[in-house]
Design an enzyme around this catalytic site. Sequence first.
Site, PDB file in Angstrom:
ATOM      1  N   CYS A  51      79.229  58.093 -10.462  1.00 29.94           N
ATOM      2  CA  CYS A  51      78.805  59.540 -10.889  1.00 29.94           C
ATOM      3  C   CYS A  51      77.836  60.634  -9.655  1.00 29.94           C
ATOM      4  O   CYS A  51      78.373  61.534  -9.262  1.00 29.94           O
ATOM      5  CB  CYS A  51      77.662  60.463 -11.510  1.00 29.94           C
ATOM      6  SG  CYS A  51      79.115  59.573 -13.616  1.00 29.94           S
ATOM      7  N   ARG A 128      86.217  61.349 -16.133  1.00 26.24           N
ATOM      8  CA  ARG A 128      86.100  62.294 -14.831  1.00 26.24           C
ATOM      9  C   ARG A 128      87.378  63.341 -14.610  1.00 26.24           C
ATOM     10  O   ARG A 128      88.895  62.826 -14.080  1.00 26.24           O
ATOM     11  CB  ARG A 128      86.165  60.962 -13.187  1.00 26.24           C
ATOM     12  CG  ARG A 128      85.635  60.066 -13.395  1.00 26.24           C
ATOM     13  CD  ARG A 128      85.402  59.121 -12.506  1.00 26.24           C
ATOM     14  NE  ARG A 128      84.205  57.270 -12.846  1.00 26.24           N
ATOM     15  CZ  ARG A 128      82.933  58.274 -12.510  1.00 26.24           C
ATOM     16  NH1 ARG A 128      82.326  59.175 -12.676  1.00 26.24           N
ATOM     17  NH2 ARG A 128      81.980  56.801 -13.187  1.00 26.24           N
TER      18      ARG A 128
HETATM   19  C1  BEZ Z   1      79.153  55.949 -13.214  1.00 24.89           C
HETATM   20  O1  BEZ Z   1      78.874  54.829 -12.178  1.00 24.89           O
HETATM   21  O2  BEZ Z   1      79.027  56.636 -13.242  1.00 24.89           O
HETATM   22  C2  BEZ Z   1      79.221  55.574 -14.837  1.00 24.89           C
HETATM   23  C3  BEZ Z   1      80.210  54.219 -14.750  1.00 24.89           C
HETATM   24  C4  BEZ Z   1      80.963  53.655 -16.169  1.00 24.89           C
HETATM   25  C5  BEZ Z   1      79.843  54.409 -17.250  1.00 24.89           C
HETATM   26  C6  BEZ Z   1      80.027  55.783 -16.657  1.00 24.89           C
HETATM   27  C7  BEZ Z   1      79.366  56.379 -15.869  1.00 24.89           C
END
Ligand code: BEZ
Length: 215
Positions: A51, A128
């Site tokens: 993110c 996403r």
């Molecule tokens: C992330 O790295 O943004 C992420 C990965 C897995 C679940 C939620 C966020």
Amino acid sequence: MEQEVNVMPRIGDQAPDFTAVTTKGKIKFSEYAKDKWVILFSHPADFTPVCTTEMSGFAQRKNEFDALNTELMGLSIDSIHSHLAWVNNVKEKTGVYFSFPIIADIDMKVSKLYGMLQPNESETAAVRAVFFIDPTKKIRLVMYYPLNVGRNMDEILRALEALQVSDANKVAMPLNWKRGDKVIVPPPVDLDGLNERLEGNYDEKIDFYLVKKDL
Ligand code: BEZ
């Protein structure tokens, strides 16, 4: 009218309206970015690695969205305090500043309204999602990515520009279209159109149904 249901808004639908707490204050979506396109996107959680790369990507290329008359609006199911701390942390650590509003959707109201909460992927975090919303507040393109794969900023910008150029010129965009490439002249829908197409001169004509031209 504001609704509160878990639906998947589709291409061509009017973007559901909502009022939300954001990092830029309280925003009523229908009054936001009048006469502009909006990219409304969700991320699973603040202070997570993928993110952070995606959010930074939006921030670093905001000038390209500006040039396309487009405002950004992020969202996650986090509190406003978490958002503020994350924005500040990323700015301190990397110098990248998330200047666009990020919705604190702690009650999941907007996530459910936009089908961003997909329980078989996660019951607590938004997937996403990217909604391309035109100036009439109609949904024009939707992307959904899972939690473990980041999006592609080049593709988001390319698709946005393709939508705008298509609208402005009443043409369609072929595979991998990018600025400067030939565009597709919509196929004929009656016999006069077919005859005109068969006899006409075009930059590229495979057959009557696949004709390209420069803009
Ligand atoms: C992330 O790295 O943004 C992420 C990965 C897995 C679940 C939620 C966020």
